[in-house]
Design a protein around this motif. Structure first.
Motif, PDB file in Angstrom:
ATOM      1  N   LEU A   1       0.810  -1.217   0.000  1.00 58.24           N
ATOM      2  CA  LEU A   1       0.000   0.000   0.000  1.00 58.24           C
ATOM      3  C   LEU A   1       0.845   1.271   0.000  1.00 58.24           C
ATOM      4  CD1 LEU A   1      -2.847   1.210   0.168  1.00 58.24           C
ATOM      5  CD2 LEU A   1      -2.655   1.124   2.664  1.00 58.24           C
ATOM      6  N   LEU A   2       1.683   1.438   1.026  1.00 61.51           N
ATOM      7  CA  LEU A   2       2.436   2.690   1.150  1.00 61.51           C
ATOM      8  C   LEU A   2       3.520   2.834   0.085  1.00 61.51           C
ATOM      9  CD1 LEU A   2       2.797   3.057   5.027  1.00 61.51           C
ATOM     10  CD2 LEU A   2       1.276   4.294   3.490  1.00 61.51           C
TER      11      LEU A   2
ATOM     12  N   TRP B   1       4.068   5.441  -7.222  1.00 60.05           N
ATOM     13  CA  TRP B   1       3.137   5.958  -8.224  1.00 60.05           C
ATOM     14  C   TRP B   1       3.133   7.485  -8.223  1.00 60.05           C
ATOM     15  CZ3 TRP B   1      -1.456   8.831  -8.015  1.00 60.05           C
ATOM     16  CH2 TRP B   1      -2.181   8.873  -9.212  1.00 60.05           C
ATOM     17  N   LEU B   2       3.144   8.095  -7.038  1.00 58.79           N
ATOM     18  CA  LEU B   2       3.134   9.548  -6.960  1.00 58.79           C
ATOM     19  C   LEU B   2       4.418  10.159  -7.495  1.00 58.79           C
ATOM     20  CD1 LEU B   2       1.451  10.072  -3.472  1.00 58.79           C
ATOM     21  CD2 LEU B   2       0.510  10.716  -5.694  1.00 58.79           C
TER      22      LEU B   2
ATOM     23  N   SER C   1       2.126   3.346  -3.449  1.00 61.41           N
ATOM     24  CA  SER C   1       1.573   4.702  -3.555  1.00 61.41           C
ATOM     25  C   SER C   1       2.683   5.727  -3.725  1.00 61.41           C
ATOM     26  CB  SER C   1       0.743   5.028  -2.306  1.00 61.41           C
ATOM     27  OG  SER C   1      -0.329   4.138  -2.162  1.00 61.41           O
ATOM     28  N   GLU C   2       3.760   5.549  -2.982  1.00 60.69           N
ATOM     29  CA  GLU C   2       4.893   6.463  -3.084  1.00 60.69           C
ATOM     30  C   GLU C   2       5.531   6.388  -4.463  1.00 60.69           C
ATOM     31  OE1 GLU C   2       8.945   7.566  -0.541  1.00 60.69           O
ATOM     32  OE2 GLU C   2       7.759   5.786  -0.051  1.00 60.69           O
TER      33      GLU C   2
END
Length: 281
Positions: A242-243, A249-250, A246-247
């Protein structure tokens, strides 16, 4: 996935497998030297984990802990990020509330757990509150520190083109604080998992922490180790699934780097300001 990336992935996977093998080997060696009620071996813990998996309350206990931790973490993320941005935007508020933040970072999670028991009793709110009060100051502090790294020249440039505060926040502050936010979020997530056990041990009638206390009271050391292994696995799975994604992808705009550097963030901010100005023009 490129050849270089594939090699790095395989190399990292082999390193993790080797590390896991070393840990299990040391664990097995230690278990052969002491009684099983002190340190059960990997095989006994594996059997206990299988027994837990087949129990009627397993899914409910794991779901309860995950729900409480995620709820507390999400609330901490929303409140901590918002307050961090507010303190970063106002030096007066930052100086005024800095002692309060120091207190929040100093107070032990065990004390928050005692307060939660008094206020909420044995309920989900107890664990959620303890996770929130542990994770929120960490995220707030990191976001606040991130706002201090915002280049004032970009803010002045945006204001000279009469960009709204919302645009300044979204185009300048957010890209700059993102690395700091994720650093704080990952730390807060790990601490949230740990303190959830403390809260569930004394203020819950279900969950992994509650079952850990039960097993410890009955001196079922194999089940204590089984629940611990499960908890660590869940934490690594959620963080890695998850984390970290997300990192990545951003920050997908920044190639061949795991975390954006200051110059790259500045470049992104500059591009964002230029684009906004062009749209407004």
């Amino acid at each position: 996935m490129t050849t270089s990336a594939s090699r790095q992935f395989v190399s990292l996977l082999l390193q993790r497998v080797l590390l896991g093998g070393i840990v299990v080997a040391l664990w097995w060696w230690g278990a052969t030297r002491v009684p099983s009620f002190v340190l059960p071996g990997p095989e006994k813990v594996g059997k206990a984990l299988l027994t837990l998996w087949q129990s009627d309350t397993f899914v409910a206990d794991v779901s309860a802990t995950c729900r409480r931790v995620l709820a507390g973490f999400v609330l901490a993320t929303i409140v901590g990020t918002t307050l961090g941005l507010v303190l970063g935007a106002s030096r007066v508020l930052a100086r005024f509330f800095e002692p309060v933040l120091t207190v929040f970072n100093t107070v032990s999670s065990a004390i928050w757990a005692i307060f939660a028991i008094i206020w909420f009793g044995i309920s989900d709110a107890t664990t959620i509150f303890v996770v929130f009060m542990t994770a929120m100051p960490l995220i707030l502090t990191n976001v606040w520190e991130g706002t201090k790294t915002v280049d004032a020249h970009y803010v002045d440039l945006a204001r000279s083109f009469r960009m709204s505060r919302v645009h300044v926040l979204r185009k300048i502050y957010v890209p700059t604080i993102m690395p700091h936010f994720f650093a704080g979020a990952r730390l807060a997530f790990g601490f949230g998992w740990r303190v959830s056990l403390v809260a569930e041990t004394i203020g819950s009638s279900s969950g992994i922490g509650y079952r850990l206390r039960q097993a410890a009271d009955l001196v079922q050391t194999d089940q204590v180790f089984a629940w611990t292994v499960l908890l660590v696995g869940l934490m690594l799975l959620l963080e890695g699934g998850l984390l970290k994604p997300s990192e990545r992808w951003l920050f997908r705009w920044k190639p061949s780097a795991r975390q954006p550097s200051t110059s790259s963030v500045s470049s992104s901010v500059s591009s964002s300001v230029s684009a906004s100005v062009s749209v407004q023009a």
